[in-house]
Design a protein around this motif. Sequence first.
Motif, short mmCIF file in Angstrom:
data_model
loop_
_atom_site.label_atom_id
_atom_site.label_comp_id
_atom_site.label_asym_id
_atom_site.label_seq_id
_atom_site.Cartn_x
_atom_site.Cartn_y
_atom_site.Cartn_z
N CYS A 49 0.81 -1.22 0.00
CA CYS A 49 0.00 0.00 0.00
C CYS A 49 0.84 1.28 0.00
O CYS A 49 0.47 2.27 -0.61
N THR A 50 1.99 1.26 0.69
CA THR A 50 2.81 2.48 0.75
C THR A 50 3.18 2.96 -0.64
O THR A 50 3.19 4.16 -0.91
N ARG A 51 3.46 2.03 -1.53
CA ARG A 51 3.84 2.38 -2.89
C ARG A 51 2.74 3.15 -3.62
O ARG A 51 3.01 3.92 -4.54
N MET A 52 1.49 2.97 -3.19
CA MET A 52 0.37 3.59 -3.87
C MET A 52 0.09 5.02 -3.39
O MET A 52 -0.79 5.69 -3.94
N VAL A 53 0.80 5.46 -2.37
CA VAL A 53 0.55 6.80 -1.83
C VAL A 53 0.86 7.86 -2.89
O VAL A 53 1.96 7.89 -3.44
N GLY A 202 -7.18 -4.13 6.43
CA GLY A 202 -7.97 -5.09 5.67
C GLY A 202 -9.03 -4.46 4.79
O GLY A 202 -10.22 -4.77 4.93
N PRO A 203 -8.66 -3.58 3.86
CA PRO A 203 -9.67 -2.91 3.05
C PRO A 203 -10.42 -3.83 2.10
O PRO A 203 -11.51 -3.49 1.65
N THR A 204 -9.85 -4.99 1.79
CA THR A 204 -10.50 -5.86 0.82
C THR A 204 -11.76 -6.51 1.36
O THR A 204 -12.45 -7.23 0.64
N ASP A 214 -3.57 -6.60 -2.09
CA ASP A 214 -2.90 -7.62 -1.28
C ASP A 214 -2.92 -7.26 0.21
O ASP A 214 -2.37 -8.00 1.03
N LYS A 215 -3.57 -6.17 0.55
CA LYS A 215 -3.70 -5.75 1.95
C LYS A 215 -5.01 -6.33 2.47
O LYS A 215 -6.04 -5.67 2.49
N SER A 216 -4.97 -7.60 2.90
CA SER A 216 -6.20 -8.37 3.04
C SER A 216 -6.51 -8.82 4.46
O SER A 216 -7.23 -9.80 4.65
N CYS A 217 -5.99 -8.14 5.45
CA CYS A 217 -6.35 -8.38 6.85
C CYS A 217 -5.77 -9.69 7.40
O CYS A 217 -6.07 -10.08 8.52
N MET A 235 -11.72 1.31 14.02
CA MET A 235 -11.16 2.53 13.44
C MET A 235 -10.70 2.27 12.01
O MET A 235 -9.51 2.11 11.72
N VAL A 236 -11.65 2.21 11.11
CA VAL A 236 -11.37 2.01 9.68
C VAL A 236 -11.46 3.36 8.99
O VAL A 236 -12.46 4.06 9.10
N GLN A 237 -10.40 3.74 8.30
CA GLN A 237 -10.40 5.02 7.59
C GLN A 237 -10.97 4.84 6.18
O GLN A 237 -10.56 3.94 5.45
#
Length: 303
Positions: A49-53, A202-204, A214-217, A235-237
Amino acid sequence: MTQIARQTTDILILGSGGAGLFAALHANKAAPDIKITIAVKGLLGKSGCTRMVQGGYNVAIAPGDSVERHFMDTIEGGKWLNDQDLAWTLIGTAITRIHELENEFGCFFDRNPDGTIHQKAFAGQTFDRTVHKGDLTGIEIVSRLAEQVWARGIDRLEEYRALALIRADDGSRLAGVLLVDMRTGELLFVQAKAVLLATGGGPTMYRYHTPSGDKSCDGMAMALRAGLPLRDMEMVQFHPTGLMAGKDTRITGTIIEEGLRGAGGHLLDGREDRFMEQYDPRGERATRDIVSRAMFEQMRGGH
């Protein structure tokens, strides 16, 4: 019976975003002789995810700004629910991190004509303090950190997915982690003296989301199954602005950068009316939670 390969390491880091890469580099600097291994589902430096910032990194380094002002923006934006000790640590060390990224790891952020670091406006901030590299800030940070990991000989397990945290026989500690090679399906047990989870959220669990798929909790799920406590799970943003391109394409959910609102962009409803000032005097520059709720209310009202 399934054969499980084995490896040993001193520190096993699950995840190769900014947190995981920074942890590996700091551990290597503190103890160059220990063995450090990073396990990542994708390719190191090319996933996560950091790469997508796009937007940038908030830090109080400009004349007229202060750590105290940044802290209050953060606490007020969090409706005073923040862990204030953690918030103060994050904000206070941000200055050190930004200098470390440039001076030690090779990042180069956008500049003002006088050579100072350029900082742009971002929602929820009372001062323009967002350091950035165009709208590719995450790529700049992760690429430079990955180069440092490669240069220092830190071990990598790429395209490996962690399945379970394995406790020692007496249950008193973790013995290591069971992983699967995503290319071959073969299992691998990595015995480690210390395991660091840097697996993100875990946004997926939501149909549409802006972070990497791939950030799947799974990191939090492994921790829960291992009996470790989880905190503040509610606390989900929600990032309010994303691309809607239809339900049959993965492009839907791609982030529309927050800097657009910071630079003066307007949000319009289905009637092409601005609506944010009905919800917050800051308008489009309100915090993400306020903007997300306002958009949801507009949609519920048929607008």
